[in-house]
Design an enzyme around this catalytic site. Structure first.
Site, PDB file in Angstrom:
ATOM      1  N   GLY A 110       0.769  -1.239   0.000  1.00  0.00           N
ATOM      2  CA  GLY A 110       0.000   0.000   0.000  1.00  0.00           C
ATOM      3  C   GLY A 110       0.798   1.286   0.000  1.00  0.00           C
ATOM      4  O   GLY A 110       0.241   2.365   0.173  1.00  0.00           O
ATOM      5  N   TRP A 115       2.288   3.057  -2.412  1.00  0.00           N
ATOM      6  CA  TRP A 115       1.950   4.045  -3.450  1.00  0.00           C
ATOM      7  C   TRP A 115       0.593   4.690  -3.155  1.00  0.00           C
ATOM      8  O   TRP A 115       0.435   5.915  -3.278  1.00  0.00           O
ATOM      9  CB  TRP A 115       1.936   3.377  -4.826  1.00  0.00           C
ATOM     10  CG  TRP A 115       3.297   3.107  -5.385  1.00  0.00           C
ATOM     11  CD1 TRP A 115       4.457   2.956  -4.671  1.00  0.00           C
ATOM     12  CD2 TRP A 115       3.647   2.954  -6.759  1.00  0.00           C
ATOM     13  NE1 TRP A 115       5.502   2.713  -5.531  1.00  0.00           N
ATOM     14  CE2 TRP A 115       5.039   2.700  -6.811  1.00  0.00           C
ATOM     15  CE3 TRP A 115       2.922   2.975  -7.944  1.00  0.00           C
ATOM     16  CZ2 TRP A 115       5.713   2.489  -8.010  1.00  0.00           C
ATOM     17  CZ3 TRP A 115       3.592   2.766  -9.153  1.00  0.00           C
ATOM     18  CH2 TRP A 115       4.976   2.530  -9.189  1.00  0.00           C
ATOM     19  N   ASP A 159      -4.845  -6.198  -5.653  1.00  0.00           N
ATOM     20  CA  ASP A 159      -3.677  -7.051  -5.466  1.00  0.00           C
ATOM     21  C   ASP A 159      -4.151  -8.457  -5.144  1.00  0.00           C
ATOM     22  O   ASP A 159      -5.243  -8.655  -4.595  1.00  0.00           O
ATOM     23  CB  ASP A 159      -2.783  -6.522  -4.338  1.00  0.00           C
ATOM     24  CG  ASP A 159      -1.347  -7.011  -4.480  1.00  0.00           C
ATOM     25  OD1 ASP A 159      -0.491  -6.201  -4.899  1.00  0.00           O
ATOM     26  OD2 ASP A 159      -1.075  -8.199  -4.205  1.00  0.00           O
ATOM     27  N   ASP A 191      -7.132 -11.179  -8.786  1.00  0.00           N
ATOM     28  CA  ASP A 191      -6.121 -11.301  -9.828  1.00  0.00           C
ATOM     29  C   ASP A 191      -6.420 -10.267 -10.908  1.00  0.00           C
ATOM     30  O   ASP A 191      -7.487 -10.303 -11.525  1.00  0.00           O
ATOM     31  CB  ASP A 191      -6.155 -12.720 -10.411  1.00  0.00           C
ATOM     32  CG  ASP A 191      -5.064 -12.965 -11.455  1.00  0.00           C
ATOM     33  OD1 ASP A 191      -4.394 -11.996 -11.871  1.00  0.00           O
ATOM     34  OD2 ASP A 191      -4.896 -14.127 -11.858  1.00  0.00           O
ATOM     35  N   ASP A 213       2.658  -1.219  -9.946  1.00  0.00           N
ATOM     36  CA  ASP A 213       3.886  -1.694  -9.297  1.00  0.00           C
ATOM     37  C   ASP A 213       3.874  -3.227  -9.277  1.00  0.00           C
ATOM     38  O   ASP A 213       4.490  -3.849  -8.416  1.00  0.00           O
ATOM     39  CB  ASP A 213       3.979  -1.135  -7.872  1.00  0.00           C
ATOM     40  CG  ASP A 213       5.393  -1.225  -7.302  1.00  0.00           C
ATOM     41  OD1 ASP A 213       6.353  -1.264  -8.086  1.00  0.00           O
ATOM     42  OD2 ASP A 213       5.528  -1.268  -6.070  1.00  0.00           O
ATOM     43  N   LYS A 223       6.167  -0.170 -13.152  1.00  0.00           N
ATOM     44  CA  LYS A 223       7.480  -0.752 -12.896  1.00  0.00           C
ATOM     45  C   LYS A 223       7.876  -1.635 -14.060  1.00  0.00           C
ATOM     46  O   LYS A 223       7.086  -2.431 -14.552  1.00  0.00           O
ATOM     47  CB  LYS A 223       7.458  -1.575 -11.604  1.00  0.00           C
ATOM     48  CG  LYS A 223       8.788  -2.269 -11.323  1.00  0.00           C
ATOM     49  CD  LYS A 223       8.897  -2.720  -9.878  1.00  0.00           C
ATOM     50  CE  LYS A 223       7.858  -3.743  -9.487  1.00  0.00           C
ATOM     51  NZ  LYS A 223       7.990  -4.134  -8.068  1.00  0.00           N
TER      52      LYS A 223
END
Length: 235
Positions: free
Chosen positions: A91, A93, A109, A125, A149, A189
């Site tokens: 958490g 970000w 997530d 998912d 991320d 990312k």
């Protein structure tokens, strides 16, 4: 190794997120249940100045400093913005987005995430076809920012792991292109190596500016980089 009191082995907190001001690196007693790689990772976390500062400030993770530096440069986390955070656990970000005035934010997530009000969090998912529509329903409109991320579970086979990484980035890009409002921002990312040039070239067709960014909080021995695409041209 001497049995110093634990407080003497604590890392001196850094100032301003810089690498200076560190004490002597701490070494942890080896636990039988840890592998050597797990032991090395744990020692690195204890000695890492950004991890230490994150704990001191109450941040969920050192990743908070990565998105802070990126946003300081590109200024996309602001009051009134709608934000989607893909792969938000634990958490960090989302936490920074909220601190910067974002009140309409949803995240997803595979792992459970402790509540971060006013963020709405799905444990799901992201690659499930039902995930995207659920995120948009919770958000209530086209996002101004899509953050990712995400990183896949690795299997130790370099080519397979690389394909999984690229596949997740491509899925995040496809989602962003489908839902972002014109002028919006996408941050993901990525990792230096094969495939990154193609990802950047693809993003440049849809955004006015695309940058590869390596924040100071990203470890120098890591191939991790962040793709920052601003000025979405629309569909």
């Amino acid at each position: 190794m001497t049995d110093d009191p634990p407080r003497k082995r604590m890392v001196k907190l850094p100032t301003g997120g810089q690498e200076g001001g560190r004490g002597k690196p701490a070494r942890l007693k080896t636990a039988k249940q840890r592998t050597p790689s797990q032991q090395a990772w744990l020692e690195r976390q204890v000695n890492d100045p950004f991890s230490a500062k994150a704990r001191a400030l109450g941040y969920r993770s050192r990743a908070a400093f990565k998105i802070t530096e990126i946003d300081d440069r590109f200024h996309f986390l602001k009051p009134g913005a709608r934000v989607v955070d893909l792969g938000l656990a634990p958490g960090g970000w989302t936490q920074i987005a909220i601190l910067r005035g974002v009140t309409n934010i949803v995240g997803v997530d595979l792992l459970p995430v402790d509540p971060l009000p006013p963020a709405q969090i799905l444990q799901m998912d992201f690659t499930d076809p039902a995930c995207g529509p659920k995120l948009m329903e919770l958000l209530g409109g086209a996002p101004d920012v899509v953050l990712s991320d995400m990183a896949p579970n690795t299997v130790g086979h370099r080519e397979t792991d690389h394909l999984r990484i690229v596949g997740l980035i491509e899925a995040a890009i496809a989602f962003a292109l489908e839902v972002l409002r014109p002028g919006g921002t996408f941050v993901a990312k990525s990792f230096q190596g094969g495939g990154s040039d193609q990802l950047i070239a693809g993003l440049k067709r849809h955004f006015t500016e695309v940058k590869n960014v390596k924040p100071k909080a990203s470890r120098q021995d890591s191939s991790e980089v962040f793709l920052v695409a601003t000025g979405f041209k629309g569909r």
